[in-house]
Every structure is written in structure tokens, then in C-alpha cells.
Write a protein that holds these residues in place. Structure first.
Motif, PDB file in Angstrom:
ATOM      1  N   ARG A  15       0.836  -1.206   0.000  1.00 52.72           N
ATOM      2  CA  ARG A  15       0.000   0.000   0.000  1.00 52.72           C
ATOM      3  C   ARG A  15       0.865   1.248   0.000  1.00 52.72           C
ATOM      4  NH1 ARG A  15      -3.639  -3.010   3.599  1.00 52.72           N
ATOM      5  NH2 ARG A  15      -2.590  -2.116   5.415  1.00 52.72           N
ATOM      6  N   GLN A  16       1.951   1.218   0.783  1.00 53.83           N
ATOM      7  CA  GLN A  16       2.825   2.384   0.824  1.00 53.83           C
ATOM      8  C   GLN A  16       3.492   2.608  -0.537  1.00 53.83           C
ATOM      9  OE1 GLN A  16       2.776   5.043   2.297  1.00 53.83           O
ATOM     10  NE2 GLN A  16       3.906   4.804   4.201  1.00 53.83           N
ATOM     11  N   ARG A  17       3.806   1.538  -1.241  1.00 57.65           N
ATOM     12  CA  ARG A  17       4.390   1.663  -2.573  1.00 57.65           C
ATOM     13  C   ARG A  17       3.383   2.274  -3.548  1.00 57.65           C
ATOM     14  NH1 ARG A  17       8.842  -2.141  -3.721  1.00 57.65           N
ATOM     15  NH2 ARG A  17       9.603  -2.894  -1.731  1.00 57.65           N
ATOM     16  N   VAL A  18       2.103   1.893  -3.401  1.00 55.87           N
ATOM     17  CA  VAL A  18       1.061   2.479  -4.253  1.00 55.87           C
ATOM     18  C   VAL A  18       0.953   3.976  -4.000  1.00 55.87           C
ATOM     19  CG1 VAL A  18      -1.413   2.532  -4.724  1.00 55.87           C
ATOM     20  CG2 VAL A  18      -0.245   0.339  -4.479  1.00 55.87           C
ATOM     21  N   VAL A  19       1.002   4.371  -2.720  1.00 61.44           N
ATOM     22  CA  VAL A  19       0.929   5.793  -2.380  1.00 61.44           C
ATOM     23  C   VAL A  19       2.134   6.538  -2.982  1.00 61.44           C
ATOM     24  CG1 VAL A  19       0.980   7.450  -0.479  1.00 61.44           C
ATOM     25  CG2 VAL A  19      -0.409   5.397  -0.286  1.00 61.44           C
ATOM     26  N   ILE A  20       3.305   5.911  -2.944  1.00 63.59           N
ATOM     27  CA  ILE A  20       4.495   6.527  -3.551  1.00 63.59           C
ATOM     28  C   ILE A  20       4.301   6.656  -5.058  1.00 63.59           C
ATOM     29  CG2 ILE A  20       6.944   6.187  -4.056  1.00 63.59           C
ATOM     30  CD1 ILE A  20       7.217   4.910  -1.306  1.00 63.59           C
ATOM     31  N   ALA A  21       3.763   5.608  -5.694  1.00 61.77           N
ATOM     32  CA  ALA A  21       3.507   5.668  -7.139  1.00 61.77           C
ATOM     33  C   ALA A  21       2.534   6.793  -7.469  1.00 61.77           C
ATOM     34  CB  ALA A  21       2.959   4.323  -7.620  1.00 61.77           C
ATOM     35  N   MET A  22       1.477   6.964  -6.645  1.00 64.56           N
ATOM     36  CA  MET A  22       0.520   8.050  -6.861  1.00 64.56           C
ATOM     37  C   MET A  22       1.191   9.406  -6.719  1.00 64.56           C
ATOM     38  SD  MET A  22      -2.768   6.512  -4.800  1.00 64.56           S
ATOM     39  CE  MET A  22      -3.695   8.038  -4.923  1.00 64.56           C
ATOM     40  N   ALA A  23       2.060   9.531  -5.701  1.00 63.68           N
ATOM     41  CA  ALA A  23       2.744  10.807  -5.479  1.00 63.68           C
ATOM     42  C   ALA A  23       3.716  11.124  -6.614  1.00 63.68           C
ATOM     43  CB  ALA A  23       3.483  10.774  -4.143  1.00 63.68           C
ATOM     44  N   MET A  24       4.297  10.074  -7.216  1.00 60.55           N
ATOM     45  CA  MET A  24       5.291  10.261  -8.278  1.00 60.55           C
ATOM     46  C   MET A  24       4.674  10.309  -9.666  1.00 60.55           C
ATOM     47  SD  MET A  24       8.180  10.544  -6.824  1.00 60.55           S
ATOM     48  CE  MET A  24       9.115  10.460  -8.346  1.00 60.55           C
ATOM     49  N   ALA A  25       3.367  10.060  -9.768  1.00 64.54           N
ATOM     50  CA  ALA A  25       2.728   9.874 -11.075  1.00 64.54           C
ATOM     51  C   ALA A  25       2.967  11.039 -12.032  1.00 64.54           C
ATOM     52  CB  ALA A  25       1.229   9.647 -10.887  1.00 64.54           C
ATOM     53  N   CYS A  26       2.873  12.252 -11.538  1.00 68.01           N
ATOM     54  CA  CYS A  26       3.002  13.436 -12.400  1.00 68.01           C
ATOM     55  C   CYS A  26       4.404  14.045 -12.326  1.00 68.01           C
ATOM     56  CB  CYS A  26       1.942  14.467 -12.032  1.00 68.01           C
ATOM     57  SG  CYS A  26       0.257  13.899 -12.317  1.00 68.01           S
ATOM     58  N   GLU A  27       5.363  13.290 -11.834  1.00 68.00           N
ATOM     59  CA  GLU A  27       6.756  13.734 -11.738  1.00 68.00           C
ATOM     60  C   GLU A  27       6.866  15.096 -11.038  1.00 68.00           C
ATOM     61  OE1 GLU A  27       8.139  13.635 -15.735  1.00 68.00           O
ATOM     62  OE2 GLU A  27       8.264  11.444 -15.789  1.00 68.00           O
ATOM     63  N   PRO A  28       6.495  15.171  -9.763  1.00 65.94           N
ATOM     64  CA  PRO A  28       6.502  16.445  -9.055  1.00 65.94           C
ATOM     65  C   PRO A  28       7.913  16.982  -8.860  1.00 65.94           C
ATOM     66  CG  PRO A  28       6.165  14.657  -7.503  1.00 65.94           C
ATOM     67  CD  PRO A  28       6.122  14.050  -8.875  1.00 65.94           C
ATOM     68  N   ARG A  29       8.005  18.292  -8.678  1.00 64.55           N
ATOM     69  CA  ARG A  29       9.293  18.926  -8.407  1.00 64.55           C
ATOM     70  C   ARG A  29       9.663  18.771  -6.933  1.00 64.55           C
ATOM     71  NH1 ARG A  29      10.493  24.434 -10.153  1.00 64.55           N
ATOM     72  NH2 ARG A  29      12.426  23.475 -10.885  1.00 64.55           N
ATOM     73  N   LEU A  30       8.634  18.624  -6.078  1.00 67.11           N
ATOM     74  CA  LEU A  30       8.843  18.441  -4.641  1.00 67.11           C
ATOM     75  C   LEU A  30       8.018  17.260  -4.166  1.00 67.11           C
ATOM     76  CD1 LEU A  30       9.846  19.385  -1.795  1.00 67.11           C
ATOM     77  CD2 LEU A  30       7.768  20.784  -1.678  1.00 67.11           C
ATOM     78  N   LEU A  31       8.645  16.333  -3.453  1.00 72.88           N
ATOM     79  CA  LEU A  31       7.943  15.208  -2.839  1.00 72.88           C
ATOM     80  C   LEU A  31       7.978  15.390  -1.326  1.00 72.88           C
ATOM     81  CD1 LEU A  31       6.588  12.392  -3.132  1.00 72.88           C
ATOM     82  CD2 LEU A  31       8.869  11.397  -2.861  1.00 72.88           C
ATOM     83  N   ILE A  32       6.796  15.443  -0.710  1.00 77.25           N
ATOM     84  CA  ILE A  32       6.684  15.526   0.744  1.00 77.25           C
ATOM     85  C   ILE A  32       6.368  14.125   1.267  1.00 77.25           C
ATOM     86  CG2 ILE A  32       5.477  16.568   2.698  1.00 77.25           C
ATOM     87  CD1 ILE A  32       4.762  18.921   0.869  1.00 77.25           C
ATOM     88  N   ALA A  33       7.247  13.594   2.097  1.00 75.85           N
ATOM     89  CA  ALA A  33       7.068  12.246   2.658  1.00 75.85           C
ATOM     90  C   ALA A  33       6.862  12.377   4.163  1.00 75.85           C
ATOM     91  CB  ALA A  33       8.280  11.379   2.347  1.00 75.85           C
ATOM     92  N   ASP A  34       5.630  12.179   4.628  1.00 77.41           N
ATOM     93  CA  ASP A  34       5.285  12.361   6.039  1.00 77.41           C
ATOM     94  C   ASP A  34       5.281  11.009   6.743  1.00 77.41           C
ATOM     95  OD1 ASP A  34       4.409  13.165   8.493  1.00 77.41           O
ATOM     96  OD2 ASP A  34       2.477  13.938   7.829  1.00 77.41           O
ATOM     97  N   GLU A  35       6.364  10.721   7.457  1.00 77.21           N
ATOM     98  CA  GLU A  35       6.514   9.451   8.188  1.00 77.21           C
ATOM     99  C   GLU A  35       6.182   8.262   7.283  1.00 77.21           C
ATOM    100  OE1 GLU A  35       7.657   9.263  11.210  1.00 77.21           O
ATOM    101  OE2 GLU A  35       7.041  10.967  12.416  1.00 77.21           O
ATOM    102  N   PRO A  36       6.810   8.152   6.100  1.00 76.27           N
ATOM    103  CA  PRO A  36       6.397   7.100   5.167  1.00 76.27           C
ATOM    104  C   PRO A  36       6.777   5.692   5.588  1.00 76.27           C
ATOM    105  CG  PRO A  36       8.360   8.201   4.344  1.00 76.27           C
ATOM    106  CD  PRO A  36       7.936   8.943   5.583  1.00 76.27           C
TER     107      PRO A  36
END
Length: 621
Positions: A182-203
Motif C-alpha cells: 500500500r505504501q508503494r502504491v501511495v508513492i507511485a501516486m505521489a510520483m505519477a506526475c513527476e513532481p518537483r517536490l515530494l513531501i514524505a510524512d513518516e512514510p
């Protein structure tokens, strides 16, 4: 192979020297029934392109509030930004003002240029939508892709985060995946649009050490491949040492210290930073020590060794004896929902636990630790095997006898908020087992409950409070008070401190060790935190695919691990020293094989070699 820091600097040098994010004098307030509460008082820091900035501190320090402010999500939780500026350098080169941006602009930014990984993946994923739906929605909104193109990209994203069988996962729902998946899916969702900033809150909070190492390696790899910046929020200083370029230390809504990772770890200036570093349990600290020792308390003097009182008079006879315990769960299939296979959760497990001692079971999610603990208490029924507690065969007890036997065996669950009734006052919940077993009543009951609150170091003013009015650590103390109310002989602690801050974790663990010394309690301690297990255990059993693969005295297992799986667990533990960074790509992680077997499948019995007195290692099949 390039050093990670030099790679980051090279990535950053390809961008403008202008900060990607600039936070200045941020103040966030919340309106409550008791008046205004200041969540963040005066916070300033910046993030450069391609840089990893770790924000550290205890719960309530303002870490998450700061990150939610960057996304303007803090407003959905009743907060408001009352002072300061938040500036974000967009891909177009425009330095936008996040504080005064309108709703439409923030919707365009969220998920597209700023991605976020939330702490609890189960609450950030929609339980009624498939993984495919949740991955493709953002791609279609922000990228304008067709359904077919979005699905193809979603499949590639799952492959990039190395989820096994990605085509199958797209059709599944969140509850069908493990915590790590599930955490990997959330990471994939966060990375989907290739953001300039990734915020990882206690991942990685509450994840196994091997899964945590994979997640950290994944974030680091994606950062280097895409040149993005990372704002990493955590209370785990070992993770900070492995991931950070710069560190921001927060305390009660303020930044108390910030600097490079080397400066913070080698020459911390503030007393709070030094205390935070000292409170981190480190693997190997117990080398050469035979007995468990108290944890360090944040900001307090070192705790002297706990001297047994009741336990010292005992001759350490065996309290719990488990023989060939096997637990299986049916897998249903077909229109008629018939059993088509079995999950072999616990397979031929045997061990013994002495009076006044702690046996820890460690291993990855799905290895059978919790199922073993619940089978011993008969919260789930075992398939075969024997469970002897203080001379009683627990598996042969009838309903009435089992109810009486449970007075001597209690459980502390991982999530105290879920195990406490939100609608009942705390004094009633602690009194409940005393009433159930008719141990006391009336004024004596009230005095007993008050004494239990004293025993777990909670003020008596909390007696009439409800669970939501307490912190996580305080709620866990209530759960402990309830567990010891009946003077049990055995307590099963299932991941009881996994999601707590280091200081709160230390307080709870020290409390458990004090209770053990005073009352002669025996603990079956279930955990994935190797450093904590090393400090609190007398004996350790390492589980893999339902079996114990290594069992023995704590000192023998940690100082001379023999099974390859035990060695891999040790290798995956992050080290709280930036000079000992590990290139996670060199850690060869193998997916855990499926524990599902067809009907009628009977595995071989477990056979062990005694490599040292009391130290057993599973013989290869």
C-alpha cells in the motif's frame, strides 16, 4: 559508484541556485473549544532543487502541520496560516505565493508539482476504488491522458516501485495489499506526475525493517533519477542519517536547530537535539550484556538498571510451553465460496517462556508473529499443536474454563485507540476486567483503578477522560493498566510501541520492564524493531513464512546470527550515523514467497540444529 551527497549536489547544480521552497516565519493556528492553539509558531527554512531536507521532532512539534501548510491542506483540518510566507518555484520559473493562491491554482499544484506521501496509506487510499482507478484519476486530470494511456502509465508506475505482479495489483483494492505494498502504491501516486517536490510524512513508520529499507531506497532512487527535492518528515534519527542532506529540528512549533546532516549528528548545538539523538535505540548497544536494560528517556538522566523484586524470588520455571503450533486460514473461492486453499500463517512453531522473562518474536509482516500470539490466547483457533500455560493445556479448555484462564493471560494491542472504546471513560475501561472476573467492586474497585493509574504513571485527573483526550503514549499506558488489572502471569505485547516517538517509546518500554521486575510478569513481545528487541529481550525467536528459523538467548541471536534471514534483518536496520550510509541498491531484497498452499498440502516438520547451548537454527529443507 558515486557518493549520494555528490550526486545530489550535481543534480542541484543543474538547476537555478534559487530555492525550490522558501518558508519564512510561518505561524499556523487552530480554533478549539478551549481557545486558539498554535500549531506552528515561527518556522523558517528552505529546500534547494535536488535536495533532501529532513524535518525531525516528537509528535506535536509541528512537523506535519508545516508540510500540510505547504500543500494548503492544513485548512481542511481546521487550521489557518496567520503569519509568514510560503513560496514555491514552479516549473515555469514563477515563484508563487502558496499562502494567497486561490483554490483552482492549488488544485493544479497538488499532485502535479508537489506530491505527498501520507503516513498511513490505508487512510490515504480510497477503500472503495481499485488501485487502477486511484492511480489513473490524477494522470487524467493533470496530464490529460486517455483511459488507456493512463492505465499503461499506471502499470509502469507500479513497476517502477517494484510491486510484484503489477498487472494483478491494478485490479485489487487497498485492503487486499500488505502495508508495504500500500505504501508503494501511495508513492507511485505521489510520483505519477513527476513532481518537483515530494513531501514524505513518516512514510516508513510501523513498517518492517526490510520494507523500510526498500521504501527509503526507492525514494532515494526516484529522487536521483527525476532530480526532484524531498521534504522528509520523521522522528526516526537513523532514517535521517541515511537520507538527509540537511536537517531541521523542531520542538513545540519552532525550529530549534538546522544544518547539514553531518553538523547535526556530529556537533549538535541544542540540548534538545542532543537528547533526541541520545534517545534513539541503536542496534549493537547491548553487546556483551546478558540482561535487558532500560531505554534512555529524552532529556532525562540515564535510568539505572532495573532490579528484580518479585521476579528475583522465582526459580525461573517455564510458564508457557508451545509445541508444534500450526494455524491456518481458509481461502474461499468460486460462486459457492468453498475453501480452495489455506494460508499457512503459523507452521510447526515450538518454544518456551520462563517466568519473569521476555521472549521476542521478530520478522516481516506476514511472517506469522501476530497470528502466533493470538493463537496462544485463543483469540484465533490453532489448527494443531499444544499450548501449555502454567500447567494448563489451553487448547483443551472449554468456554467457561478458558474464560477463567484468560485472567492469567492478557494482550496489549498495537493501536491503543482502536482497542479502547471511544464512548466510555477510561476508569470504566480499566475497571472492566476487574468486574468481569468479579475481583472487586464498590469503593475498593475505584481505589484499585486509581492505583493502576498511579502504577502506569498517569494522573488521576485522567480517570474521567475519554481516549481521544489523550496522546498515543498515554493511551498505551491505559491499555497497559487494563492488561495488568487482573494480575496476569503472561502478557502478549503485539507491536505495542511501534508507532510511538522515541521518547514515548522509551517511557512505555521502561514501564513494562519495571512491571516485569515488580510483578514477575512474562512477556511475549512481538515487534519488527530489532534495536528495541535487543534491549528488552531475554530470548528471541526469528520468524519467516510461519516458522521460527532461529531461536535462542538474545545475546546469542544478536551477536552470532546464524540463519541467512536473521542476517538480512540485521543488515536492513538503518544506522544512526551519516558516515555509515548504505547504498540500499546493494541490499538484495527478495519478495516473501506466498504462504498460500492448496488443500491437503502438508509441509515437512521443522528440524533444528543446536549451534550453541540453547541456540537453535532451522535446518535447510
Amino acid at each position: 559508484m558515486l557518493d549520494r551527497k555528490s550526486e545530489t549536489l550535481n543534480t542541484a547544480s543543474n538547476h537555478s541556485a534559487q530555492p525550490l521552497v522558501s518558508v519564512e516565519n510561518l505561524r499556523v493556528e487552530f480554533d478549539t473549544d478551549d481557545g486558539i492553539v498554535v500549531g506552528v509558531e515561527n518556522v523558517s527554512f528552505s529546500i534547494m532543487p535536488g535536495e533532501t531536507v529532513c524535518v525531525v521532532g516528537e509528535s506535536g512539534s509541528g512537523k506535519s502541520v508545516t508540510s500540510l501548510s505547504l500543500m494548503r491542506l492544513v485548512e481542511f483540518g481546521g487550521g489557518r496560516i496567520t503569519k509568514g510566507s510560503l513560496r514555491f518555484n514552479r516549473a515555469s520559473g514563477e515563484m508563487m505565493d502558496v499562502v494567497h493562491a486561490d483554490t483552482a491554482l492549488m488544485q493544479e499544484i497538488r499532485g502535479n508539482e508537489i506530491g505527498m506521501i501520507f503516513q498511513e496509506p490505508m487512510t490515504s487510499l480510497n477503500p472503495v476504488f481499485t488501485i487502477e482507478r486511484q492511480l489513473t484519476d490524477g494522470l487524467r486530470i493533470h496530464k490529460g491522458l486517455s483511459q488507456e494511456a493512463a492505465r499503461a502509465m499506471a502499470l509502469e508506475l507500479l513497476k517502477s516501485v517494484r510491486i510484484p505482479e503489477p498487472e494483478r495489483r491494478l485490479k485489487q483494492y487497498p485492503h487486499e495489499l500488505s502495508g508495504g505494498m500500500r505504501q508503494r502504491v501511495v508513492i507511485a501516486m505521489a510520483m505519477a506526475c513527476e513532481p518537483r517536490l515530494l513531501i514524505a510524512d513518516e512514510p516508513t513508520t510501523a513498517l518492517d525493517v526490510t520494507i523500510q529499507a526498500e521504501i527509503l531506497a526507492l525514494i532515494d532512487r526516484l529522487k536521483r533519477e527525476n532530480g526532484m527535492a524531498v521534504l522528509f518528515i520523521t522522528h526516526d534519527m537513523a532514517v535521517v542519517a541515511q537520507m538527509a542532506d540537511r536537517v531541521v529540528v523542531m520542538y513545540r512549533g519552532n525550529v530549534v536547530e538546522q544544518g547539514t546532516v553531518d553538523q547535526i549528528f556530529e556537533t549538535p548545538r541544542e540540548e534538545y537535539t542532543r537528547a533526541l539523538l541520545a534517545a534513539v535505540p541503536k542496534l549493537g548497544e547491548m553487546r556483551g550484556k546478558a540482561a535487558p536494560e532500560p531505554m534512555r528517556i529524552l532529556g532525562a538522566e540515564p535510568t539505572p538498571p532495573i532490579q528484580p523484586s518479585v521476579a528475583q524470588d522465582l526459580d525461573r520455571e517455564v510458564l508457557l510451553n508451545v509445541k508444534n503450533l500450526t494455524t491456518r486460514f481458509p481461502v474461499k473461492g468460486g460462486v459457492l465460496r468453498r475453501t480452495v486453499a489455506n494460508v499457512h500463517a503459523v507452521e510447526d512453531v515450538s518454544f518456551s517462556l520462563k517466568v519473569g522473562e521476555t521472549l521476542s518474536l521478530v520478522g516481516e509482516t506476514g511472517c506469522g508473529k501476530s497470528s502466533c500470539g493470538r493463537s496462544i490466547l485463543r483469540l484465533i483457533e490453532a489448527y494443531t499443536g499444544e499450548i501449555w500455560l502454567d500447567g494448563q493445556d489451553i487448547r483443551k479448555l472449554g468456554a467457561t474454563e478458558l474464560r477463567q484462564a484468560r485472567r492469567n493471560m492478557q494482550m496489549i494491542f498495537q493501536d491503543p485507540f482502536a482497542s479502547l472504546n471511544p464512548f466510555r471513560r477510561l476508569q470504566d475501561q480499566v475497571a472492566e476486567p476487574l468486574l468481569n472476573f468479579h475481583l472487586t467492586s464498590g469503593r475498593e474497585l475505584e481505589d484499585r483503578v486509581a492505583h493502576l493509574f498511579d502504577r502506569v504513571e498517569l494522573p488521576r485527573s485522567f480517570l474521567r477522560r475519554y481516549p481521544h483526550e489523550l496522546s498515543g503514549g498515554q493511551r498505551q499506558r491505559v491499555a497497559i493498566a487494563r492488561a495488568i488489572a487482573t494480575n496476569p502471569k503472561l502478557i502478549v505485547a503485539d507491536e505495542a510501541v511501534s508507532a510511538l516517538d522515541v521518547s514515548v517509546q522509551a517511557q512505555v518500554l521502561n514501564l513494562l520492564m519495571e512491571l516485569q521486575a515488580d510483578l514477575g510478569l512474562s512477556f511475549l513481545f512481538i515487534s519488527h524493531d530489532m534495536a528495541v528487541v535487543e534491549r528488552v529481550s531475554h530470548s528471541v525467536g526469528v520468524m519467516y513464512l510461519g516458522r521460527i528459523v532461529e531461536l535462542g538467548p538474545r545475546q546469542a541471536v544478536f551477536e552470532d546470527p546464524r540463519h541467512p534471514y536473521t542476517k538480512s534483518l540485521m543488515l536492513a536496520v538503518p544506522i544512526a550515523d551519516p558516515r555509515q550510509r548504505r547504498m540500499h541498491e546493494n541490499l538484495k531484497f527478495k519478495p516473501v514467497p506466498s504462504p498460500i498452499f492448496p488443500l491437503g498440502h502438508e509441509p515437512e516438520r521443522s528440524a533444528y540444529d543446536e549451534v550453541a547451548p540453547g541456540h537453535y537454527v532451522l535446518r535447510p529443507s
